[in-house]
Write an enzyme that holds these catalytic residues in place. Structure first.
Site, PDB file in Angstrom:
ATOM      1  CD  GLU A  57      -3.232  -0.419   1.899  1.00  4.51           C
ATOM      2  OE1 GLU A  57      -3.236   0.412   2.655  1.00  4.51           O
ATOM      3  OE2 GLU A  57      -4.430  -1.161   1.880  1.00  4.51           O
ATOM      4  CG  HIS A  72       8.088 -29.095   0.129  1.00  3.71           C
ATOM      5  ND1 HIS A  72       8.753 -30.404   0.091  1.00  3.71           N
ATOM      6  CD2 HIS A  72       8.940 -28.707   1.336  1.00  3.71           C
ATOM      7  CE1 HIS A  72       9.821 -30.940   0.843  1.00  3.71           C
ATOM      8  NE2 HIS A  72      10.133 -29.650   1.595  1.00  3.71           N
ATOM      9  CE  LYS A  83     -11.678   1.202   1.186  1.00  3.71           C
ATOM     10  NZ  LYS A  83     -11.390   2.140   2.230  1.00  3.71           N
TER      11      LYS A  83
HETATM   12  O1  PA5 Z   1      -3.389   0.946   5.798  1.00  2.00           O
HETATM   13  C1  PA5 Z   1      -4.337   1.445   5.602  1.00  2.00           C
HETATM   14  O2  PA5 Z   1      -4.665   2.591   5.720  1.00  2.00           O
HETATM   15  C2  PA5 Z   1      -5.712   0.570   5.227  1.00  2.00           C
HETATM   16  O3  PA5 Z   1      -5.477  -0.625   5.008  1.00  2.00           O
HETATM   17  C3  PA5 Z   1      -6.869   0.683   6.316  1.00  2.00           C
HETATM   18  O4  PA5 Z   1      -6.360   0.420   7.618  1.00  2.00           O
HETATM   19  C4  PA5 Z   1      -8.147  -0.273   5.812  1.00  2.00           C
HETATM   20  O5  PA5 Z   1      -8.403   0.257   4.372  1.00  2.00           O
HETATM   21  C5  PA5 Z   1      -9.187   0.115   6.972  1.00  2.00           C
HETATM   22  O6  PA5 Z   1      -9.445   1.323   6.757  1.00  2.00           O
HETATM   23  P1  PA5 Z   1     -10.283   1.632   8.246  1.00  2.00           P
HETATM   24  O7  PA5 Z   1      -9.453   1.834   9.365  1.00  2.00           O
HETATM   25  O8  PA5 Z   1     -10.481   3.229   8.190  1.00  2.00           O
HETATM   26  O9  PA5 Z   1     -11.531   0.986   8.387  1.00  2.00           O
END
Ligand code: PA5
Length: 418
Positions: free
Chosen positions: A275, A296, A409
């Site tokens: 990310e 494996h 989303k």
């Molecule tokens: O690292 C991040 O920012 C994302 O992976 C969020 O943690 C994830 O999308 C969940 O978002 P939220 O904590 O707003 O529900």
């Protein structure tokens, strides 16, 4: 913690070419000296974490242990992966069971968990920084009904929301319903938040010392607060990954471990890096593997498949307690295993794997810790957060946003509104 680049296939002088030292000084300046508004609240967190909230976390953890058989954590992405990693690594024998929900949209899984919990006393910790994530709000809706069914109006006393200090739907619900809250700090994205209440409440509930975790993070903060590439392993690892990706055109970084307990730590790293770095057509795709299991299944590809792989081993030097010595009779085809234990075999497999993958042309970094404990967990978390932010900035991408995640989303929401 040690970083070993002996098998990296990269020569020492390459680290000092292409102005890396100059770039690292600039990156360090950006990470250390800008205001926190750019998503940097995690940088100084080991020094300035909210001590009062940590005391409250300890109090809540004690209360949860006294009143519950299980803690059900509802979170997704950065709001659960770090907690899961720490729990798997550090949990000791404890009276309370910790389960996760909201990590996907699989009702069979959620239904089975609620069925399992129906005769147990449960506390629920919902974790969402934005307080708007569909998976979380939908799961909460179902869990609320389950909790109301069990505890009538008292159910609210068994709910804790970890969310933004001021905004988001979850915050609004907490205010309206008088629900206990903990805070995901401002300017700290989910994947950089494990050392906040997001991870600390589950850890404290599991009897893990959050004080020792923070001691490890503070040590890492001090050790790595230096802008000299040569003396800062977090920055050196960042430059190594950049060289591997840009100069040697590797596309995937395997995060390999020989410890089952490390598997979820690999999943946290996967999210942290994918990310943070995966933008503008750049970044190494991080793939966590657990050996020897995965040798494996994907070992063949690593050895002889497309030459797109780099590999980072996370090595735990002190073997786990292992008193089971093999006793092999004379004449047996496995006589060479006599008098050895599983840890000896694992060490031999580790050395053999590094040799084989290195001979196959896979650049290898080894990050070692002496043992699995709270201090080392805190240290590693901070090390990787800093290194990941630096390697993202070396690529010229913003480590703290995730615009690509938004796409699915919005399509999902469109589909649901039809
Ligand atoms: O690292 C991040 O920012 C994302 O992976 C969020 O943690 C994830 O999308 C969940 O978002 P939220 O904590 O707003 O529900």
């Amino acid at each position: 913690m040690k970083l070993n680049l002996e098998n990296s296939l990269i020569k020492e002088n390459e680290f000092y070419q292409k102005d890396y030292q100059k770039k690292i000084k600039e990156i360090n300046y950006v990470l250390r000296s800008t205001d926190q508004s750019a998503g940097l609240a995690w940088v100084d967190w080991p020094l300035c974490y909210d001590k009062k909230e940590f005391l409250n976390i300890q109090k809540l953890a004690k209360h949860i242990n006294e009143t519950s058989d299980a803690l059900l954590i509802v979170g997704i992405g950065g709001s659960y992966l770090g907690a899961k990693a720490g729990l798997e690594l550090l949990s000791k024998k404890s009276n309370i069971e910790i389960l996760f929900a909201g990590t996907n949209l699989d009702y069979t899984d959620l239904g089975a968990k609620l069925e399992y919990l129906k005769d147990k006393d449960v506390t629920v910790n919902v974790v969402s920084k934005s307080g708007t994530t569909v998976e979380i709000l939908a799961t909460l809706n179902i869990i609320e009904r389950f909790m109301r069914g069990k505890y009538k109006n008292d159910y609210k006393k068994r709910m804790i929301y970890t969310t933004d200090k001021r905004k988001g739907y979850l915050r609004e619900c907490a205010v309206l319903d008088g629900i206990e809250t903990l805070v995901v700090p401002d300017n700290m994205g989910g994947r950089y938040s494990v050392l906040s209440a997001v991870g600390m409440l589950p850890f404290a509930v599991a009897g893990i010392s959050i004080k020792k975790i923070m001691e490890g993070a503070i040590q890492a903060y001090n050790d790595l607060n230096i802008d000299e590439l040569e003396y800062n392993p977090a920055y050196k690892y960042a430059v190594y990954r950049h060289l591997v990706h840009k100069k040697y055109e590797k596309k995937v970084e395997l995060i390999s471990t020989f410890s089952n307990k490390m598997s979820s730590f690999g999943a946290w790293l996967q999210q942290l890096y994918c990310e943070s770095e995966g933008k503008d057509g750049k970044g190494l795709f991080v793939s966590p593997l657990t050996f020897t299991t995965d040798l494996h299944s994907v070992g063949q590809f690593i050895q002889q498949g497309s030459p797109i792989l780099a590999e980072t081993f996370i090595d735990v030097e002190t073997p786990q307690k292992d008193n089971a010595i093999l006793n092999v009779p004379l004449g047996s085809p496995i006589k060479f295993l006599d008098n050895k234990n599983i840890s000896d075999l694992s060490k031999a497999a580790f050395d053999g794997t590094v040799k084989a993958h290195s001979e196959a042309g896979v650049p290898i970094a080894i990050i070692s810790i002496d043992e699995i404990n709270e201090f080392n967990f805190g240290y590693l978390v901070y090390f990787f957060e800093l290194s990941c932010a630096a390697s993202s900035l070396l690529l010229g991408v913003n480590p703290f946003n995730q615009p690509g995640v938004e796409q699915y989303k919005s399509y999902m929401k469109e589909n649901l509104k039809k």
